[in-house]
Design a protein around this motif. Structure first.
Motif, mmCIF file in Angstrom:
data_model
loop_
_atom_site.group_PDB
_atom_site.id
_atom_site.type_symbol
_atom_site.label_atom_id
_atom_site.label_comp_id
_atom_site.label_asym_id
_atom_site.label_seq_id
_atom_site.Cartn_x
_atom_site.Cartn_y
_atom_site.Cartn_z
ATOM 1 N N UNK A 43 12.357 -167.607 -99.783
ATOM 2 C CA UNK A 43 13.540 -166.484 -99.262
ATOM 3 C C UNK A 43 13.691 -167.104 -97.509
ATOM 4 N N UNK A 44 14.856 -166.653 -96.857
ATOM 5 C CA UNK A 44 14.684 -167.036 -95.518
ATOM 6 C C UNK A 44 13.580 -166.388 -94.802
ATOM 7 N N UNK A 45 13.295 -165.139 -95.149
ATOM 8 C CA UNK A 45 12.263 -164.303 -94.408
ATOM 9 C C UNK A 45 10.913 -164.997 -94.889
ATOM 10 N N UNK A 46 10.522 -165.443 -96.052
ATOM 11 C CA UNK A 46 9.599 -166.143 -96.297
ATOM 12 C C UNK A 46 9.193 -167.444 -95.451
ATOM 13 N N UNK A 47 10.494 -168.091 -95.412
ATOM 14 C CA UNK A 47 10.295 -169.413 -94.694
ATOM 15 C C UNK A 47 10.081 -168.985 -93.079
ATOM 16 N N UNK A 48 10.713 -167.791 -92.632
ATOM 17 C CA UNK A 48 10.617 -167.756 -91.197
ATOM 18 C C UNK A 48 9.122 -167.426 -90.876
#
Length: 335
Positions: A201-206
């Motif tokens: 997810x974008x959150x995990x990648x961030x």
């Protein structure tokens, strides 16, 4: 195929490949005193070293085919045909062949010039190493309307919420359908595998980008580059001190020293990297809850098919990243 068997085959194939390369290059180097004694003239030396570079490159094909194609196909991690894989291997190995040939020529020349010129070549090699670090390929830009472009937009939003530096994003495809990978290049570009947009997810990648930012802000990445550069230059210096009977042998002995020297680095530097990894995990724990971090690290280990049941002996060699359970235990102690 479970991760333990998958990584065990990769490990032993890698060890066998390294051992074969060492034996091959040193065998050719030590025997060059007689089979290359009659090779003279710039053109003959160039062609002989090119032939040796080709032999060494082709000698790696069985191991690359085993680990890069057969094993990955058996584990269901690539969908590429063997023919397609061989085409990619050929294109990639052209750069390897050129680099190996250049290394041969450098050491062949180093043994045939005066000390002032040798010093100039040594300094030029140092400058070349620095340029290679700075110009390391970052990947390609995302195409408008692509899944990477959409993911990139959401990722930047998450990075703003974490108060992280917004960096230009480049994408690369390493051929694996699940392995996620990425880095911040020395030039400050965020380089991500296309699989990140598929599995995270974008959150995990961030959060993972924030972890990389820790290295930037702590200055550890500069020390890492300095260690690699100094270690490489020391290897070149050692190679320059090795006597040789002819130019061809000088080139091969230099390559043999550098291959051995880089192999020894696998026993020296992982311990320091594991320390930095623990520090980065501790920083990551300040950006999210322990449960979220544990879930993220476990997901990464699962996607990358990492062997999480490493013995202390295995951990000490070839493993710059601590085992998952150790990383999770450190986070538990912190919380």
């Amino acid at each position: 195929m479970d991760p333990s068997n998958y990584q065990r085959v990769r490990l032993w194939a890698g060890i066998t490949s390294i051992g074969t390369n060492l034996a091959l290059i040193w065998g050719l180097a030590l025997s060059a005193s007689w089979w290359a004694s009659s090779v003279s003239g710039p053109v003959a030396i160039l062609l002989t070293l090119l032939a040796v570079a080709l032999v060494v490159t082709l000698a790696n094909l069985p191991f690359d085919l085993l680990v890069g194609n057969a094993l990955e196909s058996a584990a269901g991690r690539i969908g590429e045909s063997t023919t397609g894989w061989l085409q990619d291997w050929f294109c990639n190995r052209l750069f390897t062949l050129a680099g190996l040939w250049t290394g041969f020529l450098f050491f062949a020349s180093l043994h045939q010039v005066s000390r002032p010129w040798a010093l100039m070549m040594f300094l030029a090699a140092g400058a070349g190493i620095l340029i290679l670090f700075l110009l390391v390929p970052a990947g390609h830009s995302s195409v408008a309307g692509s899944s990477e472009k959409v993911f990139e937009h959401d990722l930047q939003h998450e990075l703003r919420s974490l108060q992280m530096t917004l960096r230009p994003v480049r994408w690369f495809d390493h051929g694996d359908s699940e392995t996620v990978n990425g880095c911040i290049t020395p030039r400050g570009t965020l380089s991500l595998s296309t699989t990140i947009a598929q599995w995270l997810t974008p959150r995990e990648a961030a959060l993972l980008v924030a972890r990389e930012e820790y290295y930037r802000r702590s200055g550890a990445w500069i020390l890492i580059l300095a260690i690699v550069a100094v270690w490489t230059l020391l290897g070149i210096l050692l190679a320059s001190l090795l006597p040789s009977g002819n130019s061809v042998q000088g080139g091969l002995c230099g390559a043999g020293v550098m291959t051995t020297w880089c192999f020894l680095a696998l026993f020296v530097w992982p311990t320091l990297n594991r320390f930095w990894m623990r520090q980065a995990d501790s920083f990551l724990a300040t950006q999210a809850t322990p449960g979220e971090i544990c879930d993220l690290l476990s997901k990464i280990e699962r996607l990358n098919a990492t062997d999480i049941s490493l013995s202390p002996a295995k951990t000490a060699v070839f493993h710059p990243i601590p085992p998952l359970q150790e990383r999770l235990s450190n986070l538990d102690r912190r919380s």
